[in-house]
Design an enzyme around this catalytic site. Structure first.
Site, PDB file in Angstrom:
ATOM      1  N   ILE A  49       0.978  -1.268  -0.447  1.00 28.48           N
ATOM      2  CA  ILE A  49       0.005   0.313   0.374  1.00 28.48           C
ATOM      3  C   ILE A  49       0.688   1.090   0.775  1.00 28.48           C
ATOM      4  O   ILE A  49       2.212   1.416   0.657  1.00 28.48           O
ATOM      5  CB  ILE A  49      -0.994   0.093   1.218  1.00 28.48           C
ATOM      6  CG1 ILE A  49      -1.187   1.190   0.889  1.00 28.48           C
ATOM      7  CG2 ILE A  49      -0.063  -0.029   2.348  1.00 28.48           C
ATOM      8  CD1 ILE A  49      -2.767   1.319   2.294  1.00 28.48           C
ATOM      9  N   SER A  50       0.460   1.898  -0.693  1.00 26.47           N
ATOM     10  CA  SER A  50       1.484   2.917  -0.773  1.00 26.47           C
ATOM     11  C   SER A  50       1.696   3.963  -0.128  1.00 26.47           C
ATOM     12  O   SER A  50       0.163   4.530   0.594  1.00 26.47           O
ATOM     13  CB  SER A  50       1.335   4.274  -2.395  1.00 26.47           C
ATOM     14  OG  SER A  50       1.220   3.711  -3.447  1.00 26.47           O
ATOM     15  N   GLN A  51       2.388   4.786   0.312  1.00 32.39           N
ATOM     16  CA  GLN A  51       2.537   5.831   2.093  1.00 32.39           C
ATOM     17  C   GLN A  51       1.443   6.977   0.908  1.00 32.39           C
ATOM     18  O   GLN A  51       0.878   7.257  -0.124  1.00 32.39           O
ATOM     19  CB  GLN A  51       3.880   6.414   1.710  1.00 32.39           C
ATOM     20  CG  GLN A  51       4.658   7.200   0.742  1.00 32.39           C
ATOM     21  CD  GLN A  51       5.770   7.834   0.946  1.00 32.39           C
ATOM     22  OE1 GLN A  51       7.080   7.389  -0.074  1.00 32.39           O
ATOM     23  NE2 GLN A  51       6.276   8.786   1.382  1.00 32.39           N
TER      24      GLN A  51
END
Length: 203
Positions: A49-51
């Protein structure tokens, strides 16, 4: 979002959407105490999950309005999908890993999102059944832009994706004009590689 706004994410609609969505619901249970830090987290199957900063800047560059139909390539756990669904009329999200697609669809449904659908499919083909799209977002790195995505972008539409070698990409914003495409480069990012029939081979 104190760690997002100072870095250039200043669209109030994007910030509000990110504040309203419970990011911990999209993170595996053992990692939920880290869900609100500004970093990526593993979600299984070699994916992340992207920052929050990257989610914010990509969404801001996409420029989503309430009347837009959006195609997302790479649902992952569904967090970016939820942010898009807060802003757009409808979101079609494609995820090549069946289990992740099922999990993302279940979370989005549990949170009440009725304008987002997740399908298990090779996203490099796009989704012709609902084309053309006002906005297209790709959440995996590629050495080249998949041609089907350009073909499914509406005139006046915008495509945002990370382009570059494995482990080091730069955001590219592509706008479709009547007879050609305009491109501009954005921030440096790092994404897992885009896989599929029309994905460019990573260097």
């Amino acid at each position: 979002m104190r760690y997002v706004a100072p870095r250039g994410v200043d669209d109030p609609r994007v910030l509000e959407a990110m504040l309203e969505i419970p990011r911990h619901r999209f993170v595996p249970e053992p990692l939920r105490n880290q869900a609100y830090g500004d970093h990526s987290l593993p979600i299984g199957f070699g994916q992340t999950i992207s920052q929050p900063y990257v989610v914010g800047i990509m969404t801001q560059r996409l420029g989503v309005d309430r009347d837009h139909k959006v195609l997302e390539i790479g649902s992952g756990s569904g967090y970016q999908t939820a942010v898009l669904a807060k802003l757009a009329r409808s979101v079609y999200s494609l995820e090549r890993i069946d289990e992740l697609a099922r999990q993302a669809a279940a979370i989005l449904s549990a949170l009440g999102f009725q304008n987002a659908s997740v399908k298990a499919f090779d996203g490099t083909y796009g989704y012709p059944a609902a084309a053309p799209y006002d906005r297209i977002l790709v959440t995996a790195g590629t050495a080249s832009v998949p041609e089907p995505l350009l073909a499914q972008l509406a005139v006046g539409g915008r495509l945002v994706l990370p382009v570059g070698p494995r482990g080091r990409q730069r955001l590219r914003v592509i706008r479709r004009r009547k007879t050609d495409f305009a491109q501009e480069e954005g921030e440096d990012v790092t994404f897992v590689p885009l896989l599929g029939r029309f994905a460019g081979s990573p260097a």
